[in-house]
Design a protein around this motif. Structure first.
Motif, PDB file in Angstrom:
ATOM      1  N   MET A   1      50.334  -2.869   7.311  1.00 26.63           N
ATOM      2  CA  MET A   1      50.008  -3.250   5.947  1.00 26.63           C
ATOM      3  C   MET A   1      48.509  -3.110   5.684  1.00 26.63           C
ATOM      4  SD  MET A   1      52.558  -6.462   5.236  1.00 26.63           S
ATOM      5  CE  MET A   1      52.360  -6.368   3.472  1.00 26.63           C
ATOM      6  N   MET A   2      47.701  -3.473   6.652  1.00 25.36           N
ATOM      7  CA  MET A   2      46.252  -3.329   6.492  1.00 25.36           C
ATOM      8  C   MET A   2      45.855  -1.861   6.440  1.00 25.36           C
ATOM      9  SD  MET A   2      44.979  -6.251   6.022  1.00 25.36           S
ATOM     10  CE  MET A   2      43.267  -5.739   6.095  1.00 25.36           C
ATOM     11  N   ARG A   3      46.530  -1.032   7.222  1.00 25.93           N
ATOM     12  CA  ARG A   3      46.240   0.404   7.160  1.00 25.93           C
ATOM     13  C   ARG A   3      46.611   0.957   5.782  1.00 25.93           C
ATOM     14  NH1 ARG A   3      47.868   0.537  12.686  1.00 25.93           N
ATOM     15  NH2 ARG A   3      50.015   1.059  12.134  1.00 25.93           N
ATOM     16  N   GLY A   4      47.721   0.448   5.221  1.00 23.88           N
ATOM     17  CA  GLY A   4      48.102   0.870   3.867  1.00 23.88           C
ATOM     18  C   GLY A   4      47.048   0.494   2.849  1.00 23.88           C
ATOM     19  N   LEU A   5      46.498  -0.728   2.974  1.00 24.62           N
ATOM     20  CA  LEU A   5      45.418  -1.126   2.073  1.00 24.62           C
ATOM     21  C   LEU A   5      44.209  -0.229   2.261  1.00 24.62           C
ATOM     22  CD1 LEU A   5      44.186  -3.064   0.012  1.00 24.62           C
ATOM     23  CD2 LEU A   5      43.545  -4.568   1.911  1.00 24.62           C
ATOM     24  N   GLY A   6      43.950   0.143   3.513  1.00 20.43           N
ATOM     25  CA  GLY A   6      42.853   1.075   3.766  1.00 20.43           C
ATOM     26  C   GLY A   6      43.069   2.405   3.068  1.00 20.43           C
ATOM     27  N   GLU A   7      44.326   2.890   3.067  1.00 23.76           N
ATOM     28  CA  GLU A   7      44.635   4.124   2.346  1.00 23.76           C
ATOM     29  C   GLU A   7      44.336   3.984   0.862  1.00 23.76           C
ATOM     30  OE1 GLU A   7      48.324   6.304   3.150  1.00 23.76           O
ATOM     31  OE2 GLU A   7      48.692   4.871   4.772  1.00 23.76           O
ATOM     32  N   VAL A   8      44.701   2.838   0.303  1.00 28.48           N
ATOM     33  CA  VAL A   8      44.437   2.595  -1.117  1.00 28.48           C
ATOM     34  C   VAL A   8      42.940   2.639  -1.395  1.00 28.48           C
ATOM     35  CG1 VAL A   8      44.512   0.833  -2.929  1.00 28.48           C
ATOM     36  CG2 VAL A   8      46.544   1.281  -1.536  1.00 28.48           C
ATOM     37  N   LEU A   9      42.172   1.922  -0.586  1.00 27.89           N
ATOM     38  CA  LEU A   9      40.732   1.815  -0.842  1.00 27.89           C
ATOM     39  C   LEU A   9      39.987   3.124  -0.590  1.00 27.89           C
ATOM     40  CD1 LEU A   9      40.054  -1.704   0.742  1.00 27.89           C
ATOM     41  CD2 LEU A   9      40.379  -1.119  -1.667  1.00 27.89           C
ATOM     42  N   LYS A  10      40.559   3.987   0.252  1.00 25.24           N
ATOM     43  CA  LYS A  10      39.905   5.268   0.546  1.00 25.24           C
ATOM     44  C   LYS A  10      40.255   6.357  -0.456  1.00 25.24           C
ATOM     45  CE  LYS A  10      39.619   4.468   5.552  1.00 25.24           C
ATOM     46  NZ  LYS A  10      40.142   4.882   6.887  1.00 25.24           N
ATOM     47  N   ASN A  11      41.162   6.074  -1.381  1.00 26.74           N
ATOM     48  CA  ASN A  11      41.523   7.085  -2.386  1.00 26.74           C
ATOM     49  C   ASN A  11      40.267   7.501  -3.152  1.00 26.74           C
ATOM     50  OD1 ASN A  11      42.458   8.275  -4.968  1.00 26.74           O
ATOM     51  ND2 ASN A  11      44.481   7.696  -4.219  1.00 26.74           N
ATOM     52  N   PRO A  12      39.926   8.773  -3.152  1.00 28.70           N
ATOM     53  CA  PRO A  12      38.652   9.205  -3.758  1.00 28.70           C
ATOM     54  C   PRO A  12      38.569   8.980  -5.268  1.00 28.70           C
ATOM     55  CG  PRO A  12      40.002  11.103  -3.159  1.00 28.70           C
ATOM     56  CD  PRO A  12      40.662   9.904  -2.562  1.00 28.70           C
ATOM     57  N   GLN A  13      39.718   8.848  -5.931  1.00 31.06           N
ATOM     58  CA  GLN A  13      39.710   8.643  -7.377  1.00 31.06           C
ATOM     59  C   GLN A  13      39.578   7.169  -7.770  1.00 31.06           C
ATOM     60  OE1 GLN A  13      39.827  11.082  -9.882  1.00 31.06           O
ATOM     61  NE2 GLN A  13      39.375  12.362  -8.110  1.00 31.06           N
ATOM     62  N   LEU A  14      39.822   6.283  -6.801  1.00 26.53           N
ATOM     63  CA  LEU A  14      39.927   4.868  -7.147  1.00 26.53           C
ATOM     64  C   LEU A  14      38.639   4.301  -7.740  1.00 26.53           C
ATOM     65  CD1 LEU A  14      41.632   2.285  -7.078  1.00 26.53           C
ATOM     66  CD2 LEU A  14      40.788   1.881  -4.745  1.00 26.53           C
TER      67      LEU A  14
END
Length: 427
Positions: free
Chosen positions: A209-222
């Motif tokens: 779940m933490m890795r998934g949050l990391g994916e969200v935060l690393k999204n270049p468009q975010l």
């Protein structure tokens, strides 16, 4: 919604309607201070800074729960998460209603914000799983429009009810309503339609779940989308949910009920805006351009209030109503952001964006109290027009900076999402 089984479509509509009804309470409690703010200042002997902090506490509590609730939605689903957090909201609202002093009011309002913090995300997650992606903006707009009935209740009805039974009596009625909606959510809401991958998912570990949050935060468009997410609703709701009423009463001499009537019309305009602006992404096949246009118009209205000294009452009324209508553009920013995340990260993705939205409101409302409070009160205790004009000018600058950053984002068009969905179904 062509192609959906009629029974599934009917169940989906009932589920979304139930969540939208529960959302009414969230909007009532978050907006109530715009009507009773001066009463709270008088009854508790507090100034604008304390009122701003009290109002912002709802949104600090709200934003603090967004990321945790994103995990809960992806792990346990909307039904259990929304029901449990509505219980927290009931506890907070009860504490606020019975509170004898400002510290208890502050704690109760923060708990309300934390509890109601799940409502928008829960609705969006359910819509994403029960309906096609090109219907997301329209249905999200409908949910927000229904929720805005709470804002309506927080205007003229709250002003009238405060005069009849006091604001605590009105709040007590809304506590009961919130408790009933929690029961309805547990009874009616289901996390996903039959056959949806969420129902057959493998439960993620904490590390996953933490890795998934990391994916969200690393999204270049975010980061580009978060900039406007942080500022758009923060500015409009600081007017609609805090200082619009005091501005009309202190600068233009309206009574509590008269200012409530103006705010009532502004909320109706907001509802019309939701139903008008939300479907435009399918009409023009863009989300970014609609969000930019709406925000620029909000900035233009605020600039008018900031620059026009001694503006007539009709200008102030038209401005507040216009801001109400254009507040709906914040939904398009959220819809734009939702489109950059895959379904398995939708809870954490929307939670991250909603954290930005509500943290922006909390910061802006708290800061707005400092700005207004920096100006000495007039002999009758009211704040001057100069104080409000300075606040409006500050918000113009904030919006223009946010637009400069958001302009670097990549648009996510409904047509692109539909093609991707169709391609996935074929594989």
């Amino acid at each position: 919604m062509a192609g959906m089984d009629p029974g599934i479509r009917r169940q989906a509509i009932i589920i979304v309607a139930t969540l939208a009804t529960a959302y009414v309470a969230s909007h009532f409690f978050r907006a109530a201070n715009v009507t009773i703010g001066l009463d709270l200042m008088r009854d508790l002997g507090i100034g604008p800074e304390a009122l701003g902090a009290l109002t912002g506490a709802f949104f600090f509590g709200f934003s603090a729960m967004q990321i945790p609730c994103g995990f809960l939605f992806d792990r346990y689903g909307p039904r259990r998460t929304v029901t449990g957090m509505l219980v927290v909201a009931v506890i907070g609202a009860t504490l606020f209603t019975l509170a004898p002093a400002w510290p208890q009011l502050l704690a109760g309002r923060a708990l309300m914000g934390a509890g109601f913090g799940v409502m928008l995300i829960g609705s969006m997650v359910v819509i994403s799983r029960w309906f096609p992606p090109d219907r997301f903006a329209t249905l999200a707009g409908i949910v927000l429009s229904v929720g805005l009935l709470g804002n309506l209740l927080a205007t003229t009805p709250l002003a009238w009810g405060t005069g009849e039974i006091g604001w605590r009596g009105v709040f007590g009625l809304m506590v009961v309503f919130t408790a009933l909606t929690a029961i309805a959510v547990w009874t009616v809401v289901r996390d996903a339609p039959p056959g949806h991958p969420f129902l057959e998912r493998k439960t993620e570990t904490a590390a996953e779940m933490m890795r998934g949050l990391g994916e969200v935060l690393k999204n270049p468009q975010l980061k580009f989308i978060l900039a406007l997410n942080f500022c758009n609703y923060a500015c409009t709701f600081t007017v609609q949910g805090l200082w619009g009423g005091p501005f009309l009463r202190e600068v233009h001499g309206l009574t509590r009920v008269e200012s409530g009537n103006v705010l009532l019309v502004a909320v109706i305009a907001y509802q019309i805006g939701m139903l008008t602006i939300s479907p435009l992404d399918r009409v023009f096949d863009t989300r970014k351009r609609i969000a930019i246009t709406g925000t620029l118009l909000i900035a233009a209205i605020l600039a008018t209030l900031a620059l026009w000294a001694n503006a007539p009452l009709w200008v102030a009324m038209a401005a507040i109503i216009g801001i109400g209508f254009l507040s709906a553009s914040s939904t398009m920013v959220m819809t734009h952001g939702r489109g950059i995340f895959p379904d398995r990260l939708i809870g954490r993705g929307i939670a991250t964006m909603n954290t930005s939205v509500m943290l922006g409101v909390a910061c802006m409302q708290s800061l707005s109290g400092v700005i207004v409070g920096a100006f000495p009160p007039l002999p009758d205790g009211a704040r001057s027009e100069e104080a409000y004009r300075t606040l409006f000018g500050f918000m113009v600058a904030v919006l223009l900076v946010a637009l400069t950053i958001y302009g670097r984002s990549r648009d996510v068009r409904p047509s692109d999402e539909l093609r991707a969905r169709q391609a996935a179904l074929k594989t």
